[in-house]
Design a protein around this motif. Sequence first.
Motif, mmCIF file in Angstrom:
data_model
loop_
_atom_site.group_PDB
_atom_site.id
_atom_site.type_symbol
_atom_site.label_atom_id
_atom_site.label_comp_id
_atom_site.label_asym_id
_atom_site.label_seq_id
_atom_site.Cartn_x
_atom_site.Cartn_y
_atom_site.Cartn_z
ATOM 1 N N VAL A 152 0.860 -1.189 0.000
ATOM 2 C CA VAL A 152 0.000 0.000 0.000
ATOM 3 C C VAL A 152 0.898 1.242 0.000
ATOM 4 N N GLY A 153 2.217 0.996 0.008
ATOM 5 C CA GLY A 153 3.181 2.089 -0.131
ATOM 6 C C GLY A 153 3.676 2.122 -1.570
ATOM 7 N N GLY A 154 4.962 2.417 -1.746
ATOM 8 C CA GLY A 154 5.544 2.524 -3.078
ATOM 9 C C GLY A 154 5.150 1.347 -3.963
ATOM 10 N N LEU A 155 4.867 1.620 -5.216
ATOM 11 C CA LEU A 155 4.498 0.659 -6.273
ATOM 12 C C LEU A 155 3.015 0.252 -6.258
ATOM 13 N N LEU B 152 0.805 -0.344 18.120
ATOM 14 C CA LEU B 152 0.736 0.511 16.927
ATOM 15 C C LEU B 152 0.230 -0.289 15.726
ATOM 16 N N THR B 153 -0.799 0.232 15.074
ATOM 17 C CA THR B 153 -1.337 -0.429 13.879
ATOM 18 C C THR B 153 -0.493 -0.014 12.676
ATOM 19 N N TYR B 154 -0.086 -0.976 11.869
ATOM 20 C CA TYR B 154 0.718 -0.641 10.691
ATOM 21 C C TYR B 154 0.285 -1.474 9.500
ATOM 22 N N ILE B 155 0.684 -1.024 8.306
ATOM 23 C CA ILE B 155 0.361 -1.766 7.083
ATOM 24 C C ILE B 155 1.665 -2.357 6.554
ATOM 25 N N ALA B 156 1.766 -3.662 6.645
ATOM 26 C CA ALA B 156 3.004 -4.333 6.232
ATOM 27 C C ALA B 156 3.012 -4.545 4.719
ATOM 28 N N MET C 159 6.781 -0.360 7.061
ATOM 29 C CA MET C 159 5.790 0.568 6.501
ATOM 30 C C MET C 159 6.538 1.767 5.942
ATOM 31 N N GLY C 160 6.180 2.174 4.731
ATOM 32 C CA GLY C 160 6.863 3.308 4.100
ATOM 33 C C GLY C 160 6.202 4.622 4.479
ATOM 34 N N HIS C 161 6.972 5.703 4.392
ATOM 35 C CA HIS C 161 6.365 7.033 4.552
ATOM 36 C C HIS C 161 5.229 7.177 3.550
ATOM 37 N N LEU C 162 5.440 6.655 2.329
ATOM 38 C CA LEU C 162 4.400 6.731 1.292
ATOM 39 C C LEU C 162 3.096 6.087 1.769
ATOM 40 N N PRO D 64 4.734 14.508 1.579
ATOM 41 C CA PRO D 64 3.502 15.041 2.175
ATOM 42 C C PRO D 64 2.623 14.043 2.933
ATOM 43 N N GLU D 65 2.829 12.727 2.777
ATOM 44 C CA GLU D 65 1.760 11.759 3.132
ATOM 45 C C GLU D 65 1.264 11.855 4.574
ATOM 46 N N VAL D 66 2.181 12.127 5.501
ATOM 47 C CA VAL D 66 1.759 12.147 6.907
ATOM 48 C C VAL D 66 0.883 13.385 7.162
ATOM 49 N N ILE D 67 1.302 14.495 6.608
ATOM 50 C CA ILE D 67 0.514 15.732 6.763
ATOM 51 C C ILE D 67 -0.821 15.608 6.022
ATOM 52 N N GLU D 68 -0.794 14.926 4.902
ATOM 53 C CA GLU D 68 -2.040 14.667 4.146
ATOM 54 C C GLU D 68 -3.049 13.939 5.041
ATOM 55 N N THR D 69 -2.570 12.928 5.737
ATOM 56 C CA THR D 69 -3.456 12.178 6.634
ATOM 57 C C THR D 69 -3.938 13.053 7.788
ATOM 58 N N TYR D 70 -3.063 13.890 8.353
ATOM 59 C CA TYR D 70 -3.508 14.804 9.416
ATOM 60 C C TYR D 70 -4.636 15.694 8.889
ATOM 61 N N MET D 71 -4.470 16.164 7.656
ATOM 62 C CA MET D 71 -5.463 17.092 7.105
ATOM 63 C C MET D 71 -6.826 16.411 6.972
#
Length: 552
Positions: free
Chosen positions: A307-310, A355-359, A370-373, A445-452
């Motif tokens: 769900v990150g890069g690619l 912490l919930t993460y997407i592997a 998990m990628g920043h993307l 931007p992805e983390v700030i995008e989610t905050y928004m």
Amino acid sequence: HWVRKPRPPHCFLATSFRLTEKFILLLVFSAFITLCFGAIFFLPDSSKLLSGVFFRSSAVETNTRTGPDGSEPGSAGNDGVYCRNKQNHLKVSITMACFPMMKHAWDSYRRYAWGSNELRPVSKQGHSSNLFGSIKGATIVDALDTLFIMEMSEEFNAATEWVEKNLDFNVNAEVSVFEVNIRFVGGLLSAYYLSGKEVFRQKAVELGEKLLPAFRTSTGIPWALLNLKSGVGRNWPWASGGSSILAEYGTLHLEFMHLSKLSGNQEFAQKVMNIRKVLNRLDKPQGLYPNYLNPNSGQWGQHHVSVGGLGDSFYEYLLKAWLMSDKTDEEGKKMYYDSLQAIETSLIRKSSGGLTYIAEWKGGLLEHKMGHLTCFAGGMIALGADGAPGDKTGHQMELAAEIARTCHESYARTALKLGPEAFRFDGGVEAIATRQNEKYFILRPEVIETYMYMWRFTHDPKYREWGWEAVQALERHCKVEGGYSGVRDVYSSNPSLDDVQQSFFLAETLKYLYLLFSEDDQLPFDHWVFNTEAHPLPVIRKEQTDRPNEVE
Ligand code: DMJ
């Protein structure tokens, strides 16, 4: 439907009141609260208001009238001023944060790299990656709508003039179809819809037509790379067995639907609808979409799912295609919610620390990284929660909030308070990068995008607080005299700079920050859908679908 907002009002700091004035204020305030409760519980449209209340994270205080450190509105911290405006709303003074950041990024680009794709802020010169071939001006086109939204009219006019005189797609060079589509086509389309200037429509359609030869493959799944003059395409040499990439061919839909609408040429829409057909014919391992697909054989390459890069923006575009179609694109909707279900079952995990993460998934094995993307997914899941089938709305909002928290932790656990490119949940660490080549931060931007998104849907003040932390960190560690630069190691207190001001910093990071601190009617979500480069595109209303040349 773009709502032009006045500049944020000036803050007024601590004011002293006499006792009688305090008493009158208290009276007015209690009357207001009583009225609000009355409206929530007794008016017919109360369900909407209540849903806003229920979606808030229960773990966190939801008082929107205190500053991020719990301080009273009107107090000034070291790092900024939290204040009331005349309507008594808490607000970070945008003029003191996001707007000057954009001004500095833009002015520096204009001064040192005008016309180049990007700026090298340390060496103060232009920079060009091979993603755009010899097309020029990526930062100008990517920044157009941000300049417009922030009402930087002199700068917007200069950018428009550059586009009119210099933006040239008649180049004998190979470009990334995906990058050119999301940044150039997307940027031009938004600039057109916001400003109404015909030059942007013309240029978007001209570039779209130049991208069409990329679809000349046996299946119609486009090539990743295309020579704009010869129309010859190919794939990245590193991509599994000559495959096309899910996040690349799956991230054309929004722009191409608008190109058909604006040009009257249905070919654009047909090309992207065909991609769906090919995908729907294929078997999916555990309901997941592998990142690699051979455009000639129509078979999956390596079974690698992310769900990150690619992979990332493929999922994003399924949901947004449905939203942008005024919720008529049932196929996009089904594909989105089905794939999210498969992702939840096979990729989403919780660490022992909660912490919930997407592997990521490689041939059936999970890589606990998990990628920043991937952090964009918090915003995406929140955006889709309202339409979730069954009664999963609340569950999806919780999931979105958990992902936002994890991504915030990936920032909070660094020396610079900026997030690494990828972070892991194995070998005794949680939300921390362990490999040197995953410790960099490139102004993404992805983390700030989610905050928004989370802020818009919950109004939980922690999202503005977290956004403000990011502003402070960007100012401290990325700002240089010649613009903003990425850093090579977020765990080092004295990191070296990568000397690139990415165009997406102006298109996305600064726009999402601005929107995070704006009112909700600034680019409201029921009228606008953001492409993956944060370029807003209007919802195509049901009644307009037979009148393709009309602009809303
Ligand atoms: C942007 O170009 C887009 O957001 C894309 O979807 C992913 N990568 C960058 C920003 O990180």
